[in-house]
Design an enzyme around this catalytic site. Structure first.
Site, PDB file in Angstrom:
ATOM      1  N   TYR A 173     -15.434  15.556 -15.442  1.00  0.00           N
ATOM      2  CA  TYR A 173     -16.005  14.219 -15.307  1.00  0.00           C
ATOM      3  C   TYR A 173     -16.977  14.242 -14.109  1.00  0.00           C
ATOM      4  O   TYR A 173     -16.603  14.691 -13.017  1.00  0.00           O
ATOM      5  CB  TYR A 173     -14.875  13.203 -15.119  1.00  0.00           C
TER       6      TYR A 173
ATOM      7  N   LYS B  84      -7.750   5.198 -19.386  1.00  0.00           N
ATOM      8  CA  LYS B  84      -8.025   5.706 -20.718  1.00  0.00           C
ATOM      9  C   LYS B  84      -6.788   5.558 -21.621  1.00  0.00           C
ATOM     10  O   LYS B  84      -6.328   4.463 -21.804  1.00  0.00           O
ATOM     11  CB  LYS B  84      -8.519   7.151 -20.609  1.00  0.00           C
TER      12      LYS B  84
ATOM     13  N   ARG C  73       0.839  -1.209   0.000  1.00  0.00           N
ATOM     14  CA  ARG C  73       0.000   0.000   0.000  1.00  0.00           C
ATOM     15  C   ARG C  73       0.869   1.253   0.000  1.00  0.00           C
ATOM     16  O   ARG C  73       0.479   2.298  -0.512  1.00  0.00           O
ATOM     17  CB  ARG C  73      -0.970   0.012   1.201  1.00  0.00           C
TER      18      ARG C  73
ATOM     19  N   ASP D 241      -6.386  17.864 -14.982  1.00  0.00           N
ATOM     20  CA  ASP D 241      -6.724  16.501 -15.391  1.00  0.00           C
ATOM     21  C   ASP D 241      -6.385  16.399 -16.880  1.00  0.00           C
ATOM     22  O   ASP D 241      -7.028  17.017 -17.721  1.00  0.00           O
ATOM     23  CB  ASP D 241      -8.218  16.233 -15.139  1.00  0.00           C
TER      24      ASP D 241
END
Ligand code: LCS
Length: 394
Positions: A111, A208, A58, A183
């Site tokens: 988004y 993407k 993590r 972004d």
């Protein structure tokens, strides 16, 4: 491998990779949750930062670090932070850079969930958010408050394809002590480098273009400044939004072909856009590579190519659009974008369903808007597919 001074395509293949004892040609999947310390002292040193050995996945993992370093180099940043999803990246950035009583200025066309999480979740911790048309610089200036900490933009915007001037935002952010976050999902680092244009933080939905094959969900953040990087990494690790080693392996494999995929997709996209623009049933189209795009000139100054995303509306509104989506055979009727396959979807009822009807209208996410992500198939097949679907509309 040291890729300092190497060019973009070379970095795509080699940046972040490291040699192992077997001479592996690609970075292997280190599918382990935890790492053995050589001694109790070594364990303590890893935790205190005296030693930089791996501790726990993590926190960090060799496969994930290779991917983080790869994208950090592509974006010309200090270092990268890979996350479980693009929303994991966005949430980590919000968590790190916003606090009780602080304010963020964001694009009204972002988004949907990137807006929804501020309106529905961060608002419960008194974080304030203004969503404005960031393509119009005056609206950013008017939204500034004494407690504004972050200016967040998405350019081109999802799904309106509006372009925001990154250089002007960077200047404004600097003058007002704001952190500028971009972004860069729609462009990928191949077509636009926000940090070079003055931004502080760049993030992506790796799902993407970076991965490019519609077979994983992931995110990445790259910061320019070590202090901001450390803050965001802390939030990501504590919230547990980390990427998984197998995800990182696949993303590293995907990114190697980023430039060849994007070159091919945008070569197709301009032809598809011209076909749609000339079609009598198409009411409007927005693609940054068309001279008719209102910010075509601005796009040219900050993007090295126009990408493969576009939005359009048909004469007669949503009903013909619905018919089009129900009659395409090659294009997949699916959300997401930036993969090798052509995708078509209806943002008002799908990706941006979380945004209220009124807010969608203000942002330009009209009911007739159809979004197309052009893939790398043969362009005649993509155009013929759209042509036959358009013929079903009377
Ligand atoms: N940023 C942009 C510009 C996006 O388009 C998306 C997802 C995200 C962030 C979030 O990334 P994720 O968590 O999904 O990896 N956009 C989607 C879309 O337009 N269709 O489906 C997902």
């Amino acid at each position: 491998m040291n890729t300092n001074g190497k060019e973009f395509n070379t970095k795509l293949i080699h940046a972040g990779a490291f040699d192992d004892e077997y001479g592996s040609a690609t970075v292997p999947i280190y599918q382990t949750s935890t790492f053995k310390f050589s001694s109790a002292q070594n364990g303590a040193d890893c935790f205190s930062g005296k030693s930089d050995g791996y501790i726990y996945t993590r926190i960090a993992n060799p496969t994930i670090r290779a991917f983080e370093k790869n994208i950090a180099e592509l974006e010309n940043g200090y270092d990268g932070i890979a996350t479980s999803s693009g929303m994991g990246a966005i949430s980590s950035v919000y968590m790190a850079l916003l606090g009780a009583g602080s304010h963020i200025i964001s694009s009204d066309a972002v988004y949907g969930p990137a807006r929804g999480v501020l309106e529905q979740d961060f608002s419960r911790f008194t974080v304030e958010a203004s969503f404005v048309n960031t393509s119009n610089f005056d609206s950013i200036r008017e939204a500034l408050r004494p407690n504004t900490k972050v200016l967040y933009i998405e350019t081109p915007a999802n799904p309106t394809m509006g372009i925001t001037d990154v250089r002007a935002c960077a200047k404004f952010a600097k003058a007002n002590n704001l952190i500028l976050v971009v972004d860069n999902t729609f462009c990928s680092p191949y077509l636009q480098k926000p940090l070079d244009l003055g931004a502080d933080v760049v993030l992506h939905s790796v799902t993407k273009f970076i991965n490019g094959h519609a077979d994983l969900v992931g995110g990445i953040i790259v910061a320019k400044d070590p202090g901001i990087y450390k803050k965001i990494r802390h939030s990501m690790v504590y919230m547990g939004c980390n990427m998984d080693p197998t995800q990182a392996f696949m993303a590293l494999r995907g990114v190697k072909t980023l430039a060849v995929r994007v070159d091919r997709a945008q070569m197709n996209a301009i032809q598809v856009a011209r076909f749609l623009e000339a079609h009598p049933k198409v009411a409007w189209i927005k693609y940054p590579g068309l001279e008719s795009h209102p910010q075509y000139e601005l796009a040219k100054t900050q993007m090295s190519g126009f990408g493969s995303m576009m939005s359009f509306g048909l004469k007669g509104g949503y009903e013909p659009g619905r018919k089009l989506m129900d009659h395409v055979h090659l294009a997949l009727l699916a959300v997401s974008l930036g993969g090798v396959e052509t995708l078509i979807q209806h943002p008002a009822s799908m990706t941006h369903a979380a945004v209220s009807y009124e807010d969608k209208l203000v942002a330009g996410i009209t009911d007739d808007l159809i979004r197309l992500s052009v893939g790398i198939e043969d362009v005649n097949d993509i155009i013929n597919d759209l042509k036959q679907a358009l013929e079903t509309i009377k």
